[in-house]
Write an enzyme that holds these catalytic residues in place. Structure first.
Site, PDB file in Angstrom:
ATOM      1  N   CYS A 173      -5.720  -4.027 -18.173  1.00 50.90           N
ATOM      2  CA  CYS A 173      -6.023  -2.824 -16.622  1.00 50.90           C
ATOM      3  C   CYS A 173      -5.029  -3.070 -16.116  1.00 50.90           C
ATOM      4  CB  CYS A 173      -7.580  -3.466 -16.887  1.00 50.90           C
ATOM      5  SG  CYS A 173      -7.748  -4.717 -16.425  1.00 50.90           S
ATOM      6  N   HIS A 219       0.893  -1.416   0.336  1.00 51.56           N
ATOM      7  CA  HIS A 219       0.274   0.361   0.027  1.00 51.56           C
ATOM      8  C   HIS A 219       0.953   1.796   0.418  1.00 51.56           C
ATOM      9  CE1 HIS A 219      -3.617  -2.280   1.569  1.00 51.56           C
ATOM     10  NE2 HIS A 219      -3.525  -2.588   0.952  1.00 51.56           N
TER      11      HIS A 219
END
Length: 543
Positions: A503, A206
């Site tokens: 993607c 993250h």
């Protein structure tokens, strides 16, 4: 490990987790500032007071995380903000607060000591587990612990240095820390931080995602970094190669063309380029504004689960329909690809009522979960059908393993919308599980289109947790077998005449774009802010 001799160039190589060059002095971040925590016994009549202090600290910490999430959503985007929403979910867990309150009452400890004992125990146990999802939660537990202790001690969340004398508090400095955490990445005046060096943290953690979004170069995996360095040490950081050069000499600086730092400027839109379609990835309906401002040619991936995570509850059909329709209307006929709820793995929340699993990455998630949870699939299918009257809707089915699974899920979708007047709806597959990729032709014959999700595909193909820096070298697309697999999907799309896009994060990396084009990829979808750089890279050969 001793400190490096001043003015003597020394080189180390770690993991490049956010690209860019930085040349500056070191600022040592003191994330061990609670090691001297005061631990003391309390009298029986002090238990309620300490428990009240704990509850107040939880309330204030939650407020701080909520504000931080809002700031990150506004400045960077909803997916990055959801990182802090996950921490809020953990912090609000009633079982956690009960355990800390019990520690206060049963052991007659002050609130700080009880928080440290309980959360230290959680963090230690999680770091020792094999399960990748639970290991990642250890970082969140550590951040919650530090936030609570800062709140209890009225310390705030500002930068704490090892050396306070003449400290610049991170301004125009390279921050060196044990671990690159999400809060550290965004809270410490990120506008003026030149780079990060840490001992722990993978390239898809993250914190790394946040660093890249902020344009801050970062390198991880430099063991003993804080013992090697002192505040004020000059450092050259190369987030492209993973090199960390202490006291770089003039020749090194000349070769790097790095005589001063420059921070990135906001991206300026670049017009579409002939020969390749560049669409945008979004996670919230309001992000369509960013996509349009960057002249996206469609929405290639709408991660619908983040709408639920942001709201911290299940959204009903009406709420979902309103969000989805607003995006379809805004795109005015351009394609919009909605990924059905992709819950599980590293994305879960209590309100989804998911089963506890030993390995959630390989468990009840994606299409498996949707097949078993008609209460989630039905309302979302109906909401998407209602949105389709405003323009074409492409539905992406996540984590598909085989043709039969896709057919069952598509049939359930169609049955759920049988009584709704709908516009054009197309049904496609996300290629992210190797089993589906190996039978791509059969899958695409049953589907209307395909989309390749490279993040999970690379992770599953090489059996390497993308959040674990110890195996990060294996979680890489730079291997022939990966490109062979992609080429096979492209060939299957050509044979069946089905549209195909990419993607995942790979699509937004100009280094790989030419390779994708060589094997036949003509449509990619990336973060809105990545669109200009991607298009510029396409124009460079002809400039």
């Amino acid at each position: 490990m001793g400190q490096v001799k001043a003015n003597s160039e020394t080189r180390f190589v770690g993991l490049p987790i956010s690209p860019g060059l930085a040349l500056s002095q070191v600022c040592l971040f003191n994330d061990r500032r609670h090691e001297g925590l005061k631990v003391y016994r309390i009298a029986a009549d002090g238990v309620r007071y300490e428990q009240a202090r704990l509850r107040k600290a939880i309330e204030l910490a939650d407020r701080g995380l909520r504000d931080l999430s809002a700031r990150v959503a506004e400045r960077i985007g909803a997916p990055e903000a959801a990182i802090f929403d996950v921490q809020r979910t953990i912090l609000s867990d009633a079982g956690l607060s009960r355990e800390i309150e019990a520690m206060i009452a049963n052991h007659r400890l002050n609130a700080e000591a009880a928080v440290a004992r309980v959360l230290d125990s959680y963090e230690t146990r999680l770091r020792e587990l094999d399960d990748p999802y639970l290991r990642e939660r250890a970082t969140d537990i550590g951040e919650i612990r530090r936030r609570l202790l800062d709140t209890l001690g009225n310390m705030g969340s500002s930068l704490r240095c090892w050396t306070q004398e003449h400290c610049q508090r991170g301004t125009n400095r390279i921050i060196v820390a044990d671990e690159l955490t999400p809060s550290l990445t965004v809270e410490l005046d990120a506008e003026h931080i030149m780079g990060f060096v840490s001992e722990r943290g993978g390239p898809t953690s993250h914190a790394a995602i946040l660093a890249r979004a902020l344009g801050i170069p970062a390198v991880s995996g430099i063991k003993g970094a804080r013992e090697l360095l002192t505040c004020g040490t000059e450092l050259l950081l190369d987030g492209n190669t993973g090199e960390v050069i202490i006291w770089p000499d003039e020749q090194t600086l000349a070769r790097r063309h790095c005589v001063q730092n420059s921070r990135p400027v906001p991206p300026q839109p670049v017009a579409p380029v002939q020969g390749i379609t560049v669409m945008a990835n979004i996670s919230r309906a309001d992000e369509v504004v960013d996509a349009l401002s960057m002249q996206a040619e469609g929405i290639g991936l709408y991660r619908t689960e983040f709408e639920f995570l942001a709201a911290e509850r299940l959204l009903d059909e009406e709420e979902q329909a309103a969000r989805y329709a607003s995006v379809v209307r805004a795109m005015a006929g351009r394609p919009v690809y909605f990924r059905l709820l992709d819950i599980g793995g590293d994305k879960e929340a209590p309100f989804f009522d998911l089963p506890k699993e030993d390995n959630p990455y390989l468990g009840f998630r994606g299409s498996r979960l949707l097949l078993g949870r008609p209460d989630l699939l039905g309302p979302q299918a109906r909401a998407l059908a209602r949105a389709s009257v405003h323009g074409p809707v492409h539905v992406i089915y996540p984590m598909i393993v085989e043709v039969e699974q896709f057919a069952r899920l598509r049939r359930l979708f169609v049955e759920a919308i049988a009584d709704i007047s709908a516009g054009p709806i197309f049904h496609g597959v996300m290629f992210e599980v190797p089993a589906a990729c190996l039978q791509a032709r059969e899958v695409l014959e049953a589907a209307d289109f395909g989309s390749i999700g490279t993040n999970d595909l690379i992770q599953y193909l090489f059996a390497a947790d993308r959040n674990n820096e110890r195996v990060a070298y294996d979680c890489s697309p730079d291997r022939p077998v990966f490109w062979s697999l992609i080429r096979g999907i492209v060939e299957a799309a050509e044979q069946t005449g089905r549209p195909l896009s990419v993607c995942g994060e790979l699509a937004g990396d100009p280094r790989y774009l030419s390779r994708l084009r060589e094997i036949g990829i003509r449509t990619v979808s990336v973060a809105p802010r990545a669109i200009p750089a991607l298009r510029r890279s396409l124009l460079q050969p002809y400039a």
